[in-house]
Design a protein around this motif. Structure first.
Motif, PDB file in Angstrom:
ATOM      1  N   LEU A 146       5.153  14.819   8.249  1.00 54.34           N
ATOM      2  CA  LEU A 146       5.349  13.540   8.930  1.00 54.34           C
ATOM      3  C   LEU A 146       6.613  12.870   8.402  1.00 54.34           C
ATOM      4  O   LEU A 146       6.931  12.995   7.217  1.00 54.34           O
ATOM      5  N   ALA A 147       7.289  12.135   9.273  1.00 54.35           N
ATOM      6  CA  ALA A 147       8.463  11.366   8.884  1.00 54.35           C
ATOM      7  C   ALA A 147       8.241   9.905   9.259  1.00 54.35           C
ATOM      8  O   ALA A 147       7.470   9.599  10.172  1.00 54.35           O
ATOM      9  N   VAL A 157      -0.178  12.320   2.785  1.00 60.51           N
ATOM     10  CA  VAL A 157      -0.154  11.069   3.544  1.00 60.51           C
ATOM     11  C   VAL A 157      -1.583  10.570   3.704  1.00 60.51           C
ATOM     12  O   VAL A 157      -2.496  11.353   3.969  1.00 60.51           O
ATOM     13  N   ASP A 158      -1.790   9.267   3.514  1.00 53.52           N
ATOM     14  CA  ASP A 158      -3.119   8.683   3.726  1.00 53.52           C
ATOM     15  C   ASP A 158      -3.328   8.544   5.232  1.00 53.52           C
ATOM     16  O   ASP A 158      -3.004   7.522   5.829  1.00 53.52           O
ATOM     17  N   MET A 159      -3.852   9.606   5.835  1.00 52.19           N
ATOM     18  CA  MET A 159      -4.011   9.653   7.290  1.00 52.19           C
ATOM     19  C   MET A 159      -5.016   8.611   7.788  1.00 52.19           C
ATOM     20  O   MET A 159      -4.993   8.264   8.964  1.00 52.19           O
ATOM     21  N   SER A 160      -5.864   8.086   6.893  1.00 53.75           N
ATOM     22  CA  SER A 160      -6.828   7.057   7.309  1.00 53.75           C
ATOM     23  C   SER A 160      -6.129   5.753   7.684  1.00 53.75           C
ATOM     24  O   SER A 160      -6.713   4.899   8.349  1.00 53.75           O
ATOM     25  N   LEU A 161      -4.866   5.598   7.284  1.00 54.86           N
ATOM     26  CA  LEU A 161      -4.099   4.393   7.598  1.00 54.86           C
ATOM     27  C   LEU A 161      -3.277   4.548   8.878  1.00 54.86           C
ATOM     28  O   LEU A 161      -2.613   3.605   9.308  1.00 54.86           O
ATOM     29  N   PRO A 195      -2.370  -0.911   9.011  1.00 54.59           N
ATOM     30  CA  PRO A 195      -2.216  -2.184   8.292  1.00 54.59           C
ATOM     31  C   PRO A 195      -0.857  -2.856   8.499  1.00 54.59           C
ATOM     32  O   PRO A 195      -0.682  -4.007   8.139  1.00 54.59           O
ATOM     33  N   GLY A 196       0.104  -2.150   9.113  1.00 54.15           N
ATOM     34  CA  GLY A 196       1.445  -2.703   9.289  1.00 54.15           C
ATOM     35  C   GLY A 196       1.609  -3.570  10.515  1.00 54.15           C
ATOM     36  O   GLY A 196       2.648  -4.203  10.688  1.00 54.15           O
ATOM     37  N   ARG A 244       0.843  -1.200   0.000  1.00 52.38           N
ATOM     38  CA  ARG A 244       0.000   0.000   0.000  1.00 52.38           C
ATOM     39  C   ARG A 244       0.874   1.244   0.000  1.00 52.38           C
ATOM     40  O   ARG A 244       1.916   1.285   0.649  1.00 52.38           O
ATOM     41  N   THR A 245       0.403   2.252  -0.697  1.00 53.08           N
ATOM     42  CA  THR A 245       1.074   3.543  -0.665  1.00 53.08           C
ATOM     43  C   THR A 245       0.559   4.302   0.548  1.00 53.08           C
ATOM     44  O   THR A 245      -0.633   4.583   0.650  1.00 53.08           O
ATOM     45  N   ILE A 246       1.458   4.623   1.453  1.00 57.05           N
ATOM     46  CA  ILE A 246       1.116   5.350   2.672  1.00 57.05           C
ATOM     47  C   ILE A 246       1.248   6.854   2.427  1.00 57.05           C
ATOM     48  O   ILE A 246       0.461   7.649   2.934  1.00 57.05           O
TER      49      ILE A 246
END
Length: 132
Positions: free
Chosen positions: A111-112, A58-62, A85-86, A31-33
């Motif tokens: 974010l980093a 960034v997909d903040m939903s993840l 998901p990780g 997945r692309t984060i």
């Protein structure tokens, strides 16, 4: 808060923050984060460079906010997120300085990612790079 030290970057501990001309893509589990053309590269002393990606990319939903916190005297107080998901590997895999010290104020809203808690943080040269 007053017991936390604040240090100013200098010759003994340099910090630079520059726009990264590359597209930066962070992936985990296929997945692309994050996917950004507006990342900032922070270089601090002898540490490896870190890509700071704007929240908008960034997909903040993840991500899920955690209670973990750290303090850097040069950058300020960091808050953390896990990548849902990780699983266990991706706990506290993401950090952000919501109110960074003045010397690095441009990383606010970014974010980093820890490289060992994601599958990849890839820098891709933009197609227009080198075109005259």
């Amino acid at each position: 808060m007053s017991d936390k030290s604040i240090k100013i970057p200098g010759p003994d501990h340099p910090i630079t923050v520059e726009h990264n001309p590359c597209r930066v893509v962070v992936t985990l589990g296929g997945r692309t984060i994050a996917d950004s053309r507006d990342a900032l590269t922070l270089r601090e002393a002898s540490y490896p460079p870190v890509q700071y990606i704007p929240r908008k990319d960034v997909d903040m939903s993840l991500l899920q906010r955690t209670d973990h916190r750290t303090h850097c005297p040069y950058k300020g107080d960091a808050a953390y997120y896990s990548i849902i998901p990780g699983g266990e590997r991706a706990e506290n895999a993401v950090w952000t300085y919501e109110a960074p010290n003045a010397a690095v104020s441009n990383i606010k809203g970014h974010l980093a990612f820890y490289p060992d808690r994601v599958d990849s943080i890839e820098e891709m040269a933009s197609p227009e790079a080198g075109t005259f």
